[in-house]
Design a protein around this motif. Structure first.
Motif, PDB file in Angstrom:
ATOM      1  N   VAL A  80      35.714  48.157  -4.089  1.00 25.23           N
ATOM      2  CA  VAL A  80      35.236  46.793  -3.852  1.00 25.23           C
ATOM      3  C   VAL A  80      34.719  46.681  -2.422  1.00 25.23           C
ATOM      4  CG1 VAL A  80      35.884  44.372  -3.720  1.00 25.23           C
ATOM      5  CG2 VAL A  80      36.780  45.778  -5.551  1.00 25.23           C
ATOM      6  N   ARG A  81      35.433  47.285  -1.483  1.00 23.91           N
ATOM      7  CA  ARG A  81      34.989  47.229  -0.081  1.00 23.91           C
ATOM      8  C   ARG A  81      33.680  47.959   0.141  1.00 23.91           C
ATOM      9  NH1 ARG A  81      40.448  46.675   0.452  1.00 23.91           N
ATOM     10  NH2 ARG A  81      41.018  44.841   1.671  1.00 23.91           N
ATOM     11  N   GLY A 106      38.346  35.704  -4.795  1.00 27.70           N
ATOM     12  CA  GLY A 106      37.186  36.571  -4.972  1.00 27.70           C
ATOM     13  C   GLY A 106      36.698  37.152  -3.658  1.00 27.70           C
ATOM     14  N   GLY A 107      36.796  36.354  -2.594  1.00 34.33           N
ATOM     15  CA  GLY A 107      36.348  36.821  -1.284  1.00 34.33           C
ATOM     16  C   GLY A 107      37.445  37.512  -0.507  1.00 34.33           C
ATOM     17  N   TYR A 108      38.469  37.984  -1.197  1.00 29.90           N
ATOM     18  CA  TYR A 108      39.650  38.551  -0.541  1.00 29.90           C
ATOM     19  C   TYR A 108      39.318  39.671   0.434  1.00 29.90           C
ATOM     20  CZ  TYR A 108      44.141  40.895   0.018  1.00 29.90           C
ATOM     21  OH  TYR A 108      45.262  41.477   0.547  1.00 29.90           O
ATOM     22  N   THR A 109      38.343  40.524   0.065  1.00 29.63           N
ATOM     23  CA  THR A 109      38.091  41.700   0.900  1.00 29.63           C
ATOM     24  C   THR A 109      37.278  41.379   2.159  1.00 29.63           C
ATOM     25  OG1 THR A 109      36.226  42.107  -0.540  1.00 29.63           O
ATOM     26  CG2 THR A 109      38.183  43.446  -0.908  1.00 29.63           C
ATOM     27  N   ARG A 110      36.812  40.146   2.251  1.00 29.12           N
ATOM     28  CA  ARG A 110      35.964  39.842   3.411  1.00 29.12           C
ATOM     29  C   ARG A 110      36.793  39.493   4.629  1.00 29.12           C
ATOM     30  NH1 ARG A 110      31.202  36.108   1.308  1.00 29.12           N
ATOM     31  NH2 ARG A 110      30.983  35.902   3.558  1.00 29.12           N
ATOM     32  N   SER A 111      36.257  39.887   5.784  1.00 27.01           N
ATOM     33  CA  SER A 111      37.025  39.599   6.992  1.00 27.01           C
ATOM     34  C   SER A 111      36.405  38.450   7.789  1.00 27.01           C
ATOM     35  CB  SER A 111      37.116  40.861   7.859  1.00 27.01           C
ATOM     36  OG  SER A 111      35.865  41.501   7.903  1.00 27.01           O
TER      37      SER A 111
END
Lengths: 264, 290
Positions: A80-81, A106-111
């Motif tokens: 996903v990343r 859904g936006g969990y991987t965004r920093s």
């Protein structure tokens, strides 16, 4: 952008599901993957997104390359990343979370926290109906809204490649139209490459730039939508049409004898 | 009237501590469907570690508390890594059995280090009597209420607003879908166990401060069951409300009706409530769309 070379997938160490499957997904395009039940379409997507492991499946041969990097042994969260996001079959929204919480997940991987919050508004622009339902429990949304939410969740992750597994499943024809139009818009406006798995051949050939047809674990036909539409086998077995004008009759014994040529 | 206020305050203290213990229990159940029989031992460890830090090493209590929390995080992560992760994919009942084993192990570790004798706890929060509307109550109990409420507030905020908290609830809902959005389920399980250990050990420290440390502390773990079943096994607000109801119920029946009955009352009410709401007061109904 993404290429599958001769991959083989085995479940539980015994069941061979993909038997030398190969395909290419070029950047910025919409690629359709068609096939009947049990052809291995969903397995293909799971092999790409790394979701086979929890189901005890494994890529045993061949390779999956995304932007020059082998990804078939990576964990789902790393994939996903890297920019691949799968919208799973059957919507799979988090039922007890609200619409907005689903999008945040859904936006969990965004920093980039602030930008991610702004993107929630972008999702609402694509799906105004979700905005009205933003604080509602997702489990109580209608089927169409849940599918919109599932796609919205994918948008939140800003993927480079979005893979959709049967977005038309269980939806009314009008809604399916609407969702396909939005998929096309996402592709054009966000530049997201899309891999679309479907049973609805007609609609898929309508939006796709290129399509593959899959049967029992391998690709049996591929081509541009117009060429596929013209193919007699595709017309008969996937689009339900016979030679122009004539209605299909089961009295024609010939029909039963006719087999898909590629199966012999 | 004084008696009523007295009992209410005592009940709230017990209830708040029960809620802290129950919170961890609910969290683990929610995230991984595992019923953690070692929750009482987490309390035990919390109590003894604070005892060790404050009474044996002579640290100031805020520092001792912080170290206890750090140890709790470690404990939760170690348990998840060594005991539970190898069991992923095994039947839930095996995992539950393992937590029973874990509870014996933790108890044994505590008695190896600190022995079996109950120990008086040097109260780090003074128990000076405070007069509230005619009732007298120790300041330590009031503090226990305050600390528990603050902790519960923080946890609630964490689950509602933070990304990690939302991800945790997402995992509880649908693990595979969570995996498909890049949420690492393993990491979330480790989080769940660590937070459970934190909340239980804070609870343990608060109990220890009031009644001293002994192996008895782990019995608190059993009292968590009526709380979570009452509130709904998978509901965080349920754990809080359930804890307070059970805490109050126990002291009211103990104070007004008499000896022994306070042990029974929570279970009697429990049965009544379950007859009306089988999934608990706040438990999640299974969402079915028709």
């Amino acid at each position: 952008m993404l290429s599958l070379n001769n991959i083989e997938v085995i479940y539980n160490d015994v069941i061979l599901v993909l038997k030398g499957m190969s395909m290419e997904v070029p950047e910025g395009k919409i690629v359709g993957l068609l096939g009947s039940n049990g052809a291995g379409k969903s397995t293909t997507l799971k092999a790409i997104s790394g979701l086979l492991k929890p189901e005890d499946g494994e890529v045993t041969d061949g390779g999956i390359v995304f932007k020059g990097e082998k990804i078939h042994h990576m964990d789902a969260s790393d994939i996903v990343r890297k920019g691949i996001f799968q919208v799973m079959e059957g919507r799979r929204v988090f039922e007890h979370l609200t619409t907005e919480e689903n999008l945040i997940a859904g936006g969990y991987t965004r920093s980039d926290g602030a930008q991610a919050r702004a993107d929630i508004e972008m999702v609402y622009e694509y799906f105004p109906r979700l905005k009205d339902r933003r604080h509602q429990t997702a489990g109580y949304l209608s089927g169409g809204e849940q599918q919109m939410l599932a796609i919205g969740r994918a948008l939140m992750a800003k993927p480079q490649l979005m893979m959709l597994d049967e977005p038309s499943l269980g939806l009314a024809p009008l809604l399916v139209q609407e969702i396909f139009e939005i998929i096309k818009r996402i592709n054009q406006e966000q530049g997201t490459t899309i891999l679309l798995v479907e049973q609805n051949a007609n609609l898929t050939l309508g939006v796709a730039d290129y399509a593959y047809i899959m049967e029992s674990g391998r690709i049996v036909l591929d081509g541009y939508p117009d060429d596929l539409r013209a193919n007699a086998d595709v017309r008969e077995f996937y689009l339900g049409l016979t030679e122009v004008g004539s209605r299909k009759s089961y009295r024609e014994v010939k029909h039963y004898k006719r087999r898909k040529r590629w199966l012999s | 009237m004084e008696l009523f206020i007295q009992l209410t305050l005592t009940g709230l203290t017990n209830g708040a501590i029960l809620a802290l213990a129950a919170l961890g229990f609910v969290l683990i159940y929610k995230a991984s469907d595992v019923i953690n029989f070692a929750q009482g031992e987490f309390l035990l460890i919390g109590g003894y570690v604070v005892y060790g830090m404050v009474a044996q090493f002579g640290l100031a209590w805020p520092l001792g508390m912080l170290i206890t929390i750090a140890i709790a995080i470690g404990l939760g992560a170690v348990v998840e890594r060594l005991v539970l992760r190898p069991l992923i994919g095994e039947p839930i009942i095996s995992v539950i059995m393992v937590t029973i084993g874990l509870s014996s192990l933790l108890k044994a570790i505590v008695s190896t280090i600190w022995g079996n004798q109950p120990k008086a706890f040097p109260p780090f929060i003074p128990s000076t009597p405070v007069n509230i509307m005619g009732a007298t109550i120790g300041a330590d109990r009031l503090w226990a209420i305050v600390i528990a409420i603050v902790m519960l507030g923080l946890f609630t905020f964490f689950f509602r607003r933070s990304k990690e908290g939302i991800a945790m609830r997402a995992v509880a809902d649908d693990q595979q879908a969570a995996l498909s959005m890049g949420i690492s389920v393993k990491k979330i399980f480790a989080w769940a166990w660590s937070i459970a250990a934190i909340s239980a050990s804070i609870g343990g420290a608060l109990v220890a401060n009031i009644v001293g440390v002994s192996q008895e502390l782990s019995h608190f773990g059993l009292r968590v069951f009526p709380v979570v079943i009452l509130g709904g096994l998978d509901s965080i607000p349920g754990a809080i409300v359930g804890g307070i109801i059970i805490g109050l119920l126990e002291t009211y029946t103990g104070g007004y009706v008499g000896h022994g009955l306070n042990q029974v009352a929570p279970f009697a009410i429990l049965i009544l409530i379950l007859m009306v709401r089988p999934y608990g007061l706040f438990g999640q109904e299974i969402i079915e769309r028709v």
